[in-house]
Design an enzyme around this catalytic site. Structure first.
Site, mmCIF file in Angstrom:
data_model
loop_
_atom_site.group_PDB
_atom_site.id
_atom_site.type_symbol
_atom_site.label_atom_id
_atom_site.label_comp_id
_atom_site.label_asym_id
_atom_site.label_seq_id
_atom_site.Cartn_x
_atom_site.Cartn_y
_atom_site.Cartn_z
ATOM 1 N N LEU A 31 0.813 -1.218 0.000
ATOM 2 C CA LEU A 31 0.000 0.000 0.000
ATOM 3 C C LEU A 31 0.847 1.269 0.000
ATOM 4 C CD1 LEU A 31 -2.756 -1.077 2.566
ATOM 5 C CD2 LEU A 31 -2.701 -1.415 0.079
ATOM 6 N N GLY A 34 -1.603 6.314 -2.801
ATOM 7 C CA GLY A 34 -2.692 6.157 -3.775
ATOM 8 C C GLY A 34 -3.788 5.280 -3.193
ATOM 9 N N HIS A 35 -3.386 4.111 -2.645
ATOM 10 C CA HIS A 35 -4.355 3.221 -2.007
ATOM 11 C C HIS A 35 -4.999 3.913 -0.796
ATOM 12 C CE1 HIS A 35 -1.323 0.193 -3.629
ATOM 13 N NE2 HIS A 35 -2.430 -0.215 -4.212
ATOM 14 N N GLN A 59 -4.889 -12.300 -13.018
ATOM 15 C CA GLN A 59 -4.724 -11.111 -13.857
ATOM 16 C C GLN A 59 -3.290 -10.899 -14.340
ATOM 17 O OE1 GLN A 59 -6.174 -8.568 -10.522
ATOM 18 N NE2 GLN A 59 -4.658 -7.094 -11.240
ATOM 19 N N LYS A 150 -5.952 5.953 -11.892
ATOM 20 C CA LYS A 150 -4.676 5.533 -12.474
ATOM 21 C C LYS A 150 -4.907 4.356 -13.411
ATOM 22 C CE LYS A 150 -0.140 3.985 -11.820
ATOM 23 N NZ LYS A 150 -0.250 2.543 -11.594
ATOM 24 N N ASP A 151 -5.827 3.455 -13.000
ATOM 25 C CA ASP A 151 -6.177 2.304 -13.845
ATOM 26 C C ASP A 151 -7.520 2.627 -14.514
ATOM 27 O OD1 ASP A 151 -4.160 0.031 -12.826
ATOM 28 O OD2 ASP A 151 -4.777 1.276 -11.157
ATOM 29 N N LEU A 185 2.069 7.276 -8.298
ATOM 30 C CA LEU A 185 2.448 6.245 -7.324
ATOM 31 C C LEU A 185 2.005 4.889 -7.849
ATOM 32 C CD1 LEU A 185 1.627 7.780 -3.827
ATOM 33 C CD2 LEU A 185 3.728 7.874 -5.142
ATOM 34 N N ARG A 188 4.765 -0.860 -8.531
ATOM 35 C CA ARG A 188 5.834 -1.273 -9.447
ATOM 36 C C ARG A 188 6.983 -0.256 -9.494
ATOM 37 N NH1 ARG A 188 1.293 -3.846 -12.436
ATOM 38 N NH2 ARG A 188 1.734 -6.077 -12.331
HETATM 39 P P1 AMP Z 1 -3.599 -2.239 -7.006
HETATM 40 O O1 AMP Z 1 -3.166 -2.608 -5.644
HETATM 41 O O2 AMP Z 1 -2.505 -1.802 -7.918
HETATM 42 O O3 AMP Z 1 -4.500 -3.297 -7.621
HETATM 43 O O4 AMP Z 1 -4.523 -0.959 -6.867
HETATM 44 C C1 AMP Z 1 -5.645 -0.948 -6.024
HETATM 45 C C2 AMP Z 1 -6.425 0.304 -6.252
HETATM 46 O O5 AMP Z 1 -5.617 1.446 -5.969
HETATM 47 C C3 AMP Z 1 -6.902 0.463 -7.718
HETATM 48 O O6 AMP Z 1 -8.222 0.975 -7.715
HETATM 49 C C4 AMP Z 1 -5.917 1.456 -8.271
HETATM 50 O O7 AMP Z 1 -6.429 2.204 -9.357
HETATM 51 C C5 AMP Z 1 -5.669 2.341 -7.064
HETATM 52 N N1 AMP Z 1 -4.408 3.064 -7.214
HETATM 53 C C6 AMP Z 1 -3.175 2.550 -7.447
HETATM 54 N N2 AMP Z 1 -2.263 3.530 -7.600
HETATM 55 C C7 AMP Z 1 -2.939 4.699 -7.468
HETATM 56 C C8 AMP Z 1 -2.564 6.081 -7.538
HETATM 57 N N3 AMP Z 1 -1.310 6.461 -7.763
HETATM 58 N N4 AMP Z 1 -3.524 7.009 -7.353
HETATM 59 C C9 AMP Z 1 -4.820 6.635 -7.133
HETATM 60 N N5 AMP Z 1 -5.239 5.357 -7.054
HETATM 61 C C10 AMP Z 1 -4.312 4.403 -7.218
#
Ligand code: AMP
Length: 279
Positions: A31, A34-35, A59, A150-151, A185, A188
């Site tokens: 985390l 962003g999270h 995925q 971001k996604d 953020l 990766r």
């Molecule tokens: P992930 O753990 O990468 O699957 O991301 C979980 C959630 O956090 C997803 O809804 C992403 O779009 C969101 N997320 C990841 N990075 C960011 C970021 N930099 N800003 C906003 N949301 C983010």
């Protein structure tokens, strides 16, 4: 803070919750702010926030980073606890088998937007996403679910799945959280050396350049050419598309997405900018 690692214990807990507005943030852990921005938003809008932490094998493609993906559960729990000990519950399945037992054989497919942008070079990625998000929605039964822009493509596909399948959940979208440098953020980013971090800024700079050109002259909406990159970087794609369809933008589109994926060395990064040409 309550933490559940098995589906059965979590399901039992969920049954005990009645008359309570529940917010949900699905994550793969590691985390960052962003999270946490999604978690904070849920805390402010709901009574209980459920965060899932699960690196979803479905995925990841065969040659992708499922094995190396950073797994930092203890640190993640500390970060969540520091936000709020009482109103956050974590669902962190202890293994992939917990979600996908041996005889698991179902899939959720949302077609139409899954073969564009990231879908071009990551076949099967989005069906992995929709399948896990559908399963998690069934287990968590949230009122609100929070996703990052971001996604953007993932967000669009999930909204479509919710609409098509009449799922009883409201999707809340959140802006991209960036470092001071502008780098979005991402879990990766950890793969990057200091030099690669600098090189990574080429992605956002290229998106900004496209945006500036479009604002000067609308005909640039049709220009799908790839800006030049330093030799250490390589485009996966950079596309100007309609936010609604994710198809290449036309001169009549108003809500525009400029989305890119770029490799820095072996690390693949994504980012995007939105553009509203309504006025
Ligand atoms: P992930 O753990 O990468 O699957 O991301 C979980 C959630 O956090 C997803 O809804 C992403 O779009 C969101 N997320 C990841 N990075 C960011 C970021 N930099 N800003 C906003 N949301 C983010």
């Amino acid at each position: 803070m309550k933490i559940f690692k098995s589906v059965s214990e979590f399901t039992q807990f969920r049954k005990s919750l009645t008359n309570m507005k529940i917010g949900f943030i699905p994550t793969m852990g590691n985390l960052h702010q962003g999270h946490l921005s999604l978690v904070k938003s849920s805390l402010s809008q709901t009574k209980l926030t459920i965060v899932s932490i699960f690196v979803n094998p479905l995925q990841f493609g065969e040659n992708e980073d499922f094995g190396e993906y950073p797994r930092t559960l203890d640190k993640d729990l500390e970060k969540l606890k520091s936000l709020d000990k009482n109103n956050i519950v974590v669902f962190a399945p202890s293994s992939a088998q917990e979600i996908y037992p041996e005889n698991f054989s179902s899939k959720i497919l949302t077609m139409g937007m899954d073969d564009k942008l990231c879908g071009t070079t990551r076949p099967g990625h989005f069906e992995g996403v929709t399948t896990i998000v559908f399963i998690l929605f069934q287990l968590v039964r949230p009122h609100l679910a929070f996703f990052g822009m971001k996604d953007f493509q993932q967000l669009s596909i999930i909204k479509k799945m919710v609409k098509d399948l009449y799922l009883n959940v409201e999707i809340v979208a959140h802006p991209i959280i960036r470092e001071e440098s502008g780098l979005a953020l991402s879990s990766r980013n950890q793969y990057l050396s200091n030099t690669e971090r600098e090189l990574a800024l080429n992605l956002l700079e290229s998106l900004k350049l496209k945006k500036e050109l479009i604002l000067k002259d609308k005909n640039y909406l049709l220009d799908q050419s790839l800006p030049k990159l330093p030799k250490e970087c390589r485009w996966d794609y950079l596309n100007i598309v309609s936010q609604n369809t994710l198809r290449p933008a036309t001169l009549t589109d108003k809500k525009i997405l400029i989305a890119g994926a770029m490799f820095v060395g072996t690390t693949r990064l994504i980012d995007n900018l939105t553009l509203d040409l309504t006025c």
